[in-house]
Design an enzyme around this catalytic site. Sequence first.
Site: not given
Length: 180
Positions: A37, A64, A76, A92, A96, A140
């Site tokens: 896994r 993204r 987020a 957050e 943001e 960001e």
Amino acid sequence: MRNLEEKTISTQSIFKGRVISLQVDEVELPNGNTSNREIVKHPGAVAVVAITPEDRIILVRQFRKPLEKTIYEIPAGKRESGEDPQVCAERELEEETGYRAEKWDHLVSFYTSPGFADEYLHLYQADELSKGQVNLDEDEFVELVEWTLPECLQAISRGDICDAKTVAAILFWQNQQHQS
């Protein structure tokens, strides 16, 4: 009911990064056979449904890399080790979007991709907003938009909103609108 659990025989660490780590576990299956896994370990995250006094949701538009496209998402971010989820959500949202909220409600918590990752996300609703200070991470880049519920539903249909947390958040918001 029969036992469906898999017993871990061994774990091999493959990668440890800033946000995630990857390991391969050898497991014993319920039938006695073995398998591997591949597991992404994640410290957990928060997401925020921030609603303006005009009944609009605040979204961030950002590129993204895994998708190779720009999408719209609710604010987020990743939780720090031991960080309270609501404290993280408050941080957050302001980092943001520049907004702070007086009213916070925990909506739901869920695993984002349990087939290969252990990320557990806490979804909050933020109301009674006031403007604070945007403080993005150095890597960001986001643009803010504020959309009504119908605009959000259209964006989901178009594929502009396509991540699970944001779709779930908007459907929660829609459900609340119908209950009011």
